[in-house]
Design a protein around this motif. Structure first.
Motif, PDB file in Angstrom:
ATOM      1  N   GLY A 279       0.464  18.491  -4.535  1.00 48.37           N
ATOM      2  CA  GLY A 279       1.732  18.951  -5.088  1.00 48.37           C
ATOM      3  C   GLY A 279       2.894  18.680  -4.145  1.00 48.37           C
ATOM      4  N   ARG A 280       4.105  18.776  -4.675  1.00 52.95           N
ATOM      5  CA  ARG A 280       5.323  18.593  -3.886  1.00 52.95           C
ATOM      6  C   ARG A 280       6.239  19.780  -4.135  1.00 52.95           C
ATOM      7  N   ASN A 281       7.031  20.099  -3.114  1.00 49.26           N
ATOM      8  CA  ASN A 281       8.041  21.137  -3.270  1.00 49.26           C
ATOM      9  C   ASN A 281       9.295  20.728  -2.510  1.00 49.26           C
ATOM     10  N   GLY A 282      10.272  21.609  -2.464  1.00 44.20           N
ATOM     11  CA  GLY A 282      11.525  21.268  -1.797  1.00 44.20           C
ATOM     12  C   GLY A 282      11.334  20.911  -0.337  1.00 44.20           C
TER      13      GLY A 282
ATOM     14  N   MET B 106       0.807  -1.217   0.000  1.00 44.79           N
ATOM     15  CA  MET B 106       0.000   0.000   0.000  1.00 44.79           C
ATOM     16  C   MET B 106       0.844   1.271   0.000  1.00 44.79           C
ATOM     17  N   TYR B 107       2.163   1.117   0.082  1.00 46.51           N
ATOM     18  CA  TYR B 107       3.019   2.304   0.184  1.00 46.51           C
ATOM     19  C   TYR B 107       2.886   3.233  -1.031  1.00 46.51           C
ATOM     20  N   PRO B 108       2.747   2.712  -2.253  1.00 47.08           N
ATOM     21  CA  PRO B 108       2.547   3.624  -3.390  1.00 47.08           C
ATOM     22  C   PRO B 108       1.342   4.552  -3.214  1.00 47.08           C
ATOM     23  N   SER B 109       0.264   4.038  -2.592  1.00 50.88           N
ATOM     24  CA  SER B 109      -0.907   4.895  -2.374  1.00 50.88           C
ATOM     25  C   SER B 109      -0.601   5.972  -1.341  1.00 50.88           C
ATOM     26  N   ILE B 110       0.286   5.659  -0.387  1.00 50.45           N
ATOM     27  CA  ILE B 110       0.695   6.662   0.602  1.00 50.45           C
ATOM     28  C   ILE B 110       1.455   7.796  -0.089  1.00 50.45           C
ATOM     29  N   ILE B 111       2.359   7.427  -1.000  1.00 53.60           N
ATOM     30  CA  ILE B 111       3.130   8.430  -1.736  1.00 53.60           C
ATOM     31  C   ILE B 111       2.199   9.281  -2.607  1.00 53.60           C
ATOM     32  N   ARG B 112       1.221   8.640  -3.240  1.00 54.79           N
ATOM     33  CA  ARG B 112       0.272   9.406  -4.053  1.00 54.79           C
ATOM     34  C   ARG B 112      -0.520  10.375  -3.183  1.00 54.79           C
TER      35      ARG B 112
ATOM     36  N   PHE C 229       2.423  15.220   5.322  1.00 52.74           N
ATOM     37  CA  PHE C 229       2.207  13.855   4.852  1.00 52.74           C
ATOM     38  C   PHE C 229       3.495  13.230   4.329  1.00 52.74           C
ATOM     39  N   HIS C 230       4.401  14.029   3.773  1.00 55.88           N
ATOM     40  CA  HIS C 230       5.694  13.481   3.356  1.00 55.88           C
ATOM     41  C   HIS C 230       6.517  13.056   4.575  1.00 55.88           C
ATOM     42  N   ALA C 231       6.369  13.787   5.683  1.00 54.10           N
ATOM     43  CA  ALA C 231       7.034  13.375   6.921  1.00 54.10           C
ATOM     44  C   ALA C 231       6.496  12.025   7.380  1.00 54.10           C
ATOM     45  N   ILE C 232       5.186  11.843   7.299  1.00 52.96           N
ATOM     46  CA  ILE C 232       4.570  10.572   7.674  1.00 52.96           C
ATOM     47  C   ILE C 232       5.052   9.453   6.754  1.00 52.96           C
ATOM     48  N   ALA C 233       5.156   9.740   5.446  1.00 51.57           N
ATOM     49  CA  ALA C 233       5.639   8.732   4.501  1.00 51.57           C
ATOM     50  C   ALA C 233       7.056   8.297   4.840  1.00 51.57           C
ATOM     51  N   GLY C 234       7.896   9.235   5.265  1.00 50.92           N
ATOM     52  CA  GLY C 234       9.261   8.893   5.672  1.00 50.92           C
ATOM     53  C   GLY C 234       9.277   8.041   6.925  1.00 50.92           C
ATOM     54  N   ILE C 235       8.407   8.370   7.883  1.00 53.50           N
ATOM     55  CA  ILE C 235       8.319   7.596   9.128  1.00 53.50           C
ATOM     56  C   ILE C 235       7.864   6.169   8.845  1.00 53.50           C
ATOM     57  N   VAL C 236       6.848   6.029   8.000  1.00 55.91           N
ATOM     58  CA  VAL C 236       6.324   4.700   7.665  1.00 55.91           C
ATOM     59  C   VAL C 236       7.396   3.841   7.012  1.00 55.91           C
ATOM     60  N   LEU C 237       8.154   4.420   6.069  1.00 55.80           N
ATOM     61  CA  LEU C 237       9.198   3.665   5.375  1.00 55.80           C
ATOM     62  C   LEU C 237      10.275   3.199   6.347  1.00 55.80           C
TER      63      LEU C 237
ATOM     64  N   ASN D 214      -3.968  17.718  13.140  1.00 62.11           N
ATOM     65  CA  ASN D 214      -4.986  18.161  12.192  1.00 62.11           C
ATOM     66  C   ASN D 214      -4.681  19.563  11.677  1.00 62.11           C
ATOM     67  N   ARG D 215      -4.165  20.417  12.543  1.00 63.00           N
ATOM     68  CA  ARG D 215      -3.796  21.773  12.127  1.00 63.00           C
ATOM     69  C   ARG D 215      -2.655  21.734  11.117  1.00 63.00           C
ATOM     70  N   LEU D 216      -1.715  20.844  11.321  1.00 69.45           N
ATOM     71  CA  LEU D 216      -0.606  20.700  10.371  1.00 69.45           C
ATOM     72  C   LEU D 216      -1.116  20.274   8.998  1.00 69.45           C
ATOM     73  N   PHE D 217      -2.084  19.363   8.975  1.00 69.04           N
ATOM     74  CA  PHE D 217      -2.666  18.935   7.702  1.00 69.04           C
ATOM     75  C   PHE D 217      -3.363  20.096   7.001  1.00 69.04           C
ATOM     76  N   GLU D 218      -4.037  20.928   7.777  1.00 79.76           N
ATOM     77  CA  GLU D 218      -4.777  22.036   7.186  1.00 79.76           C
ATOM     78  C   GLU D 218      -3.849  23.092   6.597  1.00 79.76           C
ATOM     79  N   THR D 219      -2.688  23.299   7.231  1.00 78.67           N
ATOM     80  CA  THR D 219      -1.819  24.396   6.814  1.00 78.67           C
ATOM     81  C   THR D 219      -0.613  23.944   5.986  1.00 78.67           C
ATOM     82  N   HIS D 220      -0.121  22.725   6.209  1.00 76.89           N
ATOM     83  CA  HIS D 220       1.082  22.250   5.509  1.00 76.89           C
ATOM     84  C   HIS D 220       0.893  20.786   5.120  1.00 76.89           C
ATOM     85  N   TYR D 221      -0.109  20.518   4.287  1.00 81.07           N
ATOM     86  CA  TYR D 221      -0.473  19.136   3.990  1.00 81.07           C
ATOM     87  C   TYR D 221       0.689  18.343   3.390  1.00 81.07           C
ATOM     88  N   SER D 222       1.308  18.870   2.340  1.00 79.63           N
ATOM     89  CA  SER D 222       2.359  18.132   1.643  1.00 79.63           C
ATOM     90  C   SER D 222       3.545  17.833   2.556  1.00 79.63           C
ATOM     91  N   VAL D 223       3.969  18.827   3.311  1.00 78.15           N
ATOM     92  CA  VAL D 223       5.115  18.648   4.214  1.00 78.15           C
ATOM     93  C   VAL D 223       4.779  17.628   5.298  1.00 78.15           C
TER      94      VAL D 223
END
Length: 279
Positions: free
Chosen positions: A117-120, A105-111, A227-235, A216-225
């Motif tokens: 969008g993604r940024n630096g 399921m990791y590909p769906s997490i990355i999607r 969720f990418h942190a969560i993806a790194g933790i999961v990996l 939840n506040r982090l998701f509302e204001t910095h979703y990409s950052v």
């Protein structure tokens, strides 16, 4: 509602119920992170929203939350006792199954991480969380303490249990085992002992209420950052629990572990998160 749509709704409900059971099971099994499974199944964001604002979010996500929470109760109180024996008897095979489940399921997490969008900063967040999680989990694994369980420490156990959901990758068993608290806490919960259950649930509830609002506040204001942190933790958390020694110990263990990995990946494909209107 026609027959086909009713059948599809029943299958959808059953799938969410099964995923909830796996989540409840993962909440108590050693080495498995409930938070990772939440992310893996696509439950993490709606559950954080629900914990931060129960009434408003329940109206939005009730079709998801009802079967998932019902499954969690069944998995936590019932199925986990049966499958915990399997995990103890066939530890490496069971862990490989969960690794396959998460990996599939990791590909769906990355999607999901990149849907806005993604940024630096997204990539910095991913690699920073990946490296930090490796360091923390390796450090915890190297530590070893023995503590006499009491009310204070059971509150701490509840805190760790909630933290393993809010911070994907941190298995609360990984936090409690080095302290000698995992077995007495799980035994106390399974026996419904008030001296364990009450402080444990108190610690868990306070942690969920306080930290879920922040997440939840982090998701509302910095979703990409976020969720990418969560993806790194999961990996990182998944890579840590792979039983590398067992896989390459012998030909029989290699094929058994490979079969478990494949089975987990197949189930991930069949029962993984789909595009849901309520998430």
């Amino acid at each position: 509602m026609n027959v086909k749509s009713g059948f599809d709704s029943a299958i959808h409900f059953a799938t969410l119920l099964l995923q909830g059971m796996v989540l409840g099971l993962g909440a108590v099994l050693p080495g498995i992170s409930g938070g990772v499974l939440c992310v893996t199944f696509g439950f993490y964001k709606p559950i954080m929203e629900f914990l931060a604002s129960p009434v408003r979010s329940f109206r939005k996500h009730y079709r998801l939350l009802i079967p998932v929470f019902a499954g969690v109760v069944v998995g936590f109180l019932g199925v986990s006792k049966i499958l915990a024996v399997m995990l103890e008897t066939y530890t490496d095979i069971s862990v490989c199954f969960f690794v396959g489940l998460i990996g599939g399921m990791y590909p769906s997490i990355i999607r999901e991480a990149g849907k806005n969008g993604r940024n630096g900063y997204s990539y910095v967040s991913f690699f920073a969380s990946l490296i930090l999680t490796f360091a923390v989990l390796i450090g915890i694994d190297a530590a070893s303490f023995d503590i006499l369980p009491n009310t204070f420490w059971y509150v701490f156990c509840g805190f760790c249990m909630s933290l393993s959901i809010i911070a994907p990758g941190l298995s609360f068993s990984t936090l409690l085992m080095p302290l000698g608290l995992y077995t007495p806490f799980i035994d106390g919960l399974g026996s419904l002992r008030p001296d364990v259950l009450v402080p444990g649930l108190f610690g868990a509830a306070v942690t969920l209420i306080l930290l879920s609002k922040l997440i939840n506040r982090l998701f509302e204001t910095h979703y990409s950052v976020a969720f990418h942190a969560i993806a790194g933790i999961v990996l990182a958390a998944t890579a840590i629990i792979v039983p590398y020694g067992s896989i390459f110990e012998s030909a029989s263990s290699f094929f058994a572990d490979a079969a478990a990995l494949a089975a987990g990946a197949l189930i991930a494909f069949l029962f993984g998160p789909k595009d849901r209107a309520d998430t």
